[in-house]
Motif scaffolding. Structure first.
Motif, short mmCIF file in Angstrom:
data_model
loop_
_atom_site.label_atom_id
_atom_site.label_comp_id
_atom_site.label_asym_id
_atom_site.label_seq_id
_atom_site.Cartn_x
_atom_site.Cartn_y
_atom_site.Cartn_z
N LEU A 147 -26.06 5.39 39.67
CA LEU A 147 -26.13 5.90 38.31
C LEU A 147 -26.14 4.77 37.29
N GLU A 148 -25.35 3.73 37.56
CA GLU A 148 -25.31 2.57 36.67
C GLU A 148 -24.69 1.39 37.38
N LEU A 149 -24.86 0.23 36.79
CA LEU A 149 -24.21 -1.00 37.25
C LEU A 149 -23.37 -1.50 36.09
N THR A 150 -22.09 -1.74 36.34
CA THR A 150 -21.19 -2.24 35.31
C THR A 150 -20.75 -3.65 35.70
N TRP A 151 -20.86 -4.58 34.74
CA TRP A 151 -20.41 -5.94 34.96
C TRP A 151 -18.99 -6.05 34.42
N LEU A 152 -18.07 -6.46 35.28
CA LEU A 152 -16.66 -6.59 34.93
C LEU A 152 -16.21 -8.03 35.11
N SER A 153 -15.19 -8.42 34.37
CA SER A 153 -14.58 -9.73 34.60
C SER A 153 -13.94 -9.71 35.98
N PRO A 154 -13.75 -10.87 36.60
CA PRO A 154 -13.07 -10.88 37.91
C PRO A 154 -11.69 -10.22 37.85
N GLU A 155 -10.98 -10.41 36.77
CA GLU A 155 -9.64 -9.81 36.64
C GLU A 155 -9.73 -8.28 36.62
N ALA A 156 -10.68 -7.75 35.85
CA ALA A 156 -10.84 -6.29 35.78
C ALA A 156 -11.32 -5.73 37.12
N ALA A 157 -12.24 -6.41 37.77
CA ALA A 157 -12.77 -5.93 39.06
C ALA A 157 -11.67 -5.90 40.12
N ALA A 158 -10.69 -6.79 40.04
CA ALA A 158 -9.60 -6.85 41.02
C ALA A 158 -8.43 -5.94 40.66
N SER A 159 -8.53 -5.22 39.56
CA SER A 159 -7.40 -4.41 39.10
C SER A 159 -7.16 -3.18 39.97
N ASP A 160 -5.93 -2.68 39.92
CA ASP A 160 -5.58 -1.47 40.66
C ASP A 160 -6.38 -0.28 40.15
N GLU A 161 -6.66 -0.24 38.85
CA GLU A 161 -7.41 0.88 38.27
C GLU A 161 -8.82 0.96 38.85
N VAL A 162 -9.49 -0.17 38.96
CA VAL A 162 -10.84 -0.19 39.52
C VAL A 162 -10.79 0.12 41.02
N ALA A 163 -9.81 -0.44 41.73
CA ALA A 163 -9.68 -0.16 43.17
C ALA A 163 -9.50 1.34 43.42
N ALA A 164 -8.80 2.02 42.53
CA ALA A 164 -8.57 3.46 42.68
C ALA A 164 -9.86 4.25 42.49
N GLU A 165 -10.86 3.68 41.81
CA GLU A 165 -12.14 4.36 41.59
C GLU A 165 -13.12 4.14 42.75
#
Length: 180
Positions: free
Chosen positions: A142-160
């Motif tokens: 559906l889309e590609l989102t570019w995240l900072s390394p810190e955001a990509a490693a976050s628990d919130e992103v891991a839960a998604e």
């Protein structure tokens, strides 16, 4: 209820019934890629995560992933899946060596590893792949989102992310020295 899909243009590729039967009997080989943007020093500055409808019907974040076809090299499989998911203008920079940063083994639930896939037992060779071009998600992304390394490693992103792929993203960042 059967699904209606566009016929696969690749001759020799497995049909839905064949694939289902094989998934019940054999582990399948996959390549997975964590797309990244890097600066002039080769440091990862952004991580690209796809948004797609997951296997349960829920919208989930994921990474580039796909099967290796019979007779296909790992390099060709990586390039094919990167182009399929990110578009032809992504310009992935494939590594000179086909050695992955990690091997992930997926099992149906409950999984003896941190990775799961309710459809099958699969083995994935996982790579960190810099991309330099314009990414335009295709196929079922559906889309590609570019995240900072810190955001990509976050628990919130891991839960998604499904199937433990949040751990793969963290492992990818650790392999390139970007995990805090």
């Amino acid at each position: 209820m059967t699904s209606v899909r566009t016929p696969d243009p690749e001759p020799g590729w497995l049909g839905d019934d064949e694939l289902t039967a094989i998934r019940r009997r054999l582990p399948l080989l996959y390549v997975e890629a964590v797309p990244v943007r890097v600066d002039g020093l080769g440091q990862v500055t952004e991580v690209g995560l796809l948004l797609r409808v997951g296997s349960t019907g829920a919208i989930a974040r994921t990474i580039v992933s796909g099967r290796v076809m019979h007779g296909e090299t790992l390099r060709d499989a990586l390039f094919r899946h990167l182009e399929k998911d990110l578009g032809p203008m992504a310009f992935p920079q494939l590594p000179p060596s086909p050695v992955p940063f990690q091997v992930a083994e997926y099992f149906p639930d409950p999984s003896p590893t941190q990775y799961s896939d309710e459809r099958q037992h699969a083995v994935a060779l996982v790579y960190v792949i810099p991309v330099t071009g314009t990414c335009d998600p295709r196929q079922d992304a559906l889309e590609l989102t570019w995240l900072s390394p810190e955001a990509a490693a976050s628990d919130e992103v891991a839960a998604e992310m499904e199937g433990g792929r949040g751990a793969l993203v963290r492992g990818a960042l650790a392999s390139v020295g970007r995990l805090i």
